[in-house]
Write a protein that holds these residues in place. Structure first.
Motif, PDB file in Angstrom:
ATOM      1  N   SER A   1       0.831  -1.211   0.000  1.00 41.49           N
ATOM      2  CA  SER A   1       0.000   0.000   0.000  1.00 41.49           C
ATOM      3  C   SER A   1       0.865   1.259   0.000  1.00 41.49           C
ATOM      4  CB  SER A   1      -0.911   0.008   1.231  1.00 41.49           C
ATOM      5  OG  SER A   1      -0.156   0.006   2.432  1.00 41.49           O
ATOM      6  N   ASP A   2       2.167   1.090   0.063  1.00 39.80           N
ATOM      7  CA  ASP A   2       3.117   2.201   0.028  1.00 39.80           C
ATOM      8  C   ASP A   2       3.381   2.596  -1.427  1.00 39.80           C
ATOM      9  OD1 ASP A   2       5.344   3.870   0.080  1.00 39.80           O
ATOM     10  OD2 ASP A   2       6.372   2.729   1.643  1.00 39.80           O
ATOM     11  N   PRO A   3       3.047   3.810  -1.848  1.00 37.08           N
ATOM     12  CA  PRO A   3       3.257   4.208  -3.238  1.00 37.08           C
ATOM     13  C   PRO A   3       4.712   4.170  -3.665  1.00 37.08           C
ATOM     14  CG  PRO A   3       2.179   5.973  -1.990  1.00 37.08           C
ATOM     15  CD  PRO A   3       2.381   4.839  -1.057  1.00 37.08           C
TER      16      PRO A   3
ATOM     17  N   PRO B   1      -0.481   1.440  -5.999  1.00 40.48           N
ATOM     18  CA  PRO B   1      -0.450   0.703  -4.739  1.00 40.48           C
ATOM     19  C   PRO B   1      -1.804   0.092  -4.390  1.00 40.48           C
ATOM     20  CG  PRO B   1      -0.570   3.046  -4.293  1.00 40.48           C
ATOM     21  CD  PRO B   1      -0.406   2.905  -5.781  1.00 40.48           C
ATOM     22  N   TYR B   2      -1.766  -0.961  -3.564  1.00 41.11           N
ATOM     23  CA  TYR B   2      -3.007  -1.553  -3.099  1.00 41.11           C
ATOM     24  C   TYR B   2      -3.774  -0.553  -2.232  1.00 41.11           C
ATOM     25  CZ  TYR B   2      -1.538  -6.351  -4.369  1.00 41.11           C
ATOM     26  OH  TYR B   2      -1.176  -7.490  -5.034  1.00 41.11           O
ATOM     27  N   THR B   3      -5.088  -0.571  -2.394  1.00 38.10           N
ATOM     28  CA  THR B   3      -5.931   0.304  -1.583  1.00 38.10           C
ATOM     29  C   THR B   3      -7.013  -0.450  -0.829  1.00 38.10           C
ATOM     30  OG1 THR B   3      -7.383   0.728  -3.474  1.00 38.10           O
ATOM     31  CG2 THR B   3      -5.555   2.272  -3.119  1.00 38.10           C
TER      32      THR B   3
ATOM     33  N   TRP C   1       7.300   1.812  -9.607  1.00 40.92           N
ATOM     34  CA  TRP C   1       7.710   1.406 -10.940  1.00 40.92           C
ATOM     35  C   TRP C   1       6.940   0.189 -11.446  1.00 40.92           C
ATOM     36  CZ3 TRP C   1      10.235   5.427 -12.398  1.00 40.92           C
ATOM     37  CH2 TRP C   1      11.087   6.098 -11.510  1.00 40.92           C
ATOM     38  N   PHE C   2       5.888  -0.211 -10.732  1.00 36.38           N
ATOM     39  CA  PHE C   2       5.136  -1.407 -11.107  1.00 36.38           C
ATOM     40  C   PHE C   2       4.062  -1.079 -12.139  1.00 36.38           C
ATOM     41  CE2 PHE C   2       5.712  -3.386  -6.583  1.00 36.38           C
ATOM     42  CZ  PHE C   2       7.078  -3.349  -6.756  1.00 36.38           C
TER      43      PHE C   2
END
Length: 211
Positions: free
Chosen positions: A40-42, A52-54, A47-48
């Motif tokens: 969840s950390d941007p 991030p997961y939310t 680079w993905f």
């Protein structure tokens, strides 16, 4: 061919790779909360092609899809688990070419594990599995041209910088250039990765057994 409802051997006897402090194992539904916290950390997913997961539904969906991807030869991905701290990241193999005996390795860690040495040990584990057990001849890795930290990390463990692929990786609506790295079997045998004690147990998914 397996009978309907039967669990294939590679799932009933899953791969587990152990090193001095880390273990690679398949993620389970119970791991979803930890993956949510890590990804969840941007900065982790900067680079993905995802993140991030939310929400918890995102790592749950990722985990739910892994078995089918293993069976199809599309993705052989593992949770990286520290013996004292639990899950700290993910590593695995994709873009498998059985004919040419090569695959692409990718790895990510929660921010607290950057620079901890976990990358070296996890690369030793996945490389031992790839070269010794699956009989691959080459591992490919890539890093965004602006991600100097990942480039340096790959070089430190023995990957060779080979060139740049323009417009190779899409993140959202943006195409990014990537630096391509390679490691051949001989490179691995001479690298620091081969010096670590690694043990592998379990049955590989059939599409990933190339030799």
């Amino acid at each position: 061919m397996y009978s309907i409802g039967a669990v294939p051997p590679h799932e009933s006897d899953p791969l587990v790779v152990d090193g001095p402090t880390l273990r690679l194992r398949y993620a389970t539904p119970d791991d979803a909360p930890q993956l949510l916290e890590l990804a969840s950390d941007p900065d982790v997913t900067r680079w993905f092609s995802w993140g991030p997961y939310t929400s918890i539904e995102e790592p749950q969906a990722y985990i739910d899809g892994l078995a089918a991807k293993r069976a199809a030869g599309e993705l052989l991905e593992f949770l990286v688990v520290h013996r004292d701290e639990g899950p700290i990241g993910v590593t695995g193999l994709s873009e498998l070419s059985p004919r040419n005996r090569h695959a692409t390795v990718g790895t990510w860690f929660g921010r607290d594990w950057w620079g901890s040495g976990a990358n070296l040990e996890s690369k030793a584990l996945i490389a031992a599995l790839a070269f010794e057990n699956l009989r691959l001849d080459r591992l490919t890795a890539w890093a965004n041209t602006r991600n100097g930290r990942s480039q340096l990390a790959l070089e430190r463990v023995g990957f060779r910088r080979e060139g740049v692929l323009a417009g190779w990786h899409r993140h959202g609506d943006t195409l990014h250039d990537v630096v391509v790295f390679g490691m051949l079997r001989g490179d691995w045998e001479r690298s620091v990765l081969a010096e670590l004690d690694v043990s592998v147990r379990g049955t590989p998914p059939p599409p990933f057994i190339v030799g």
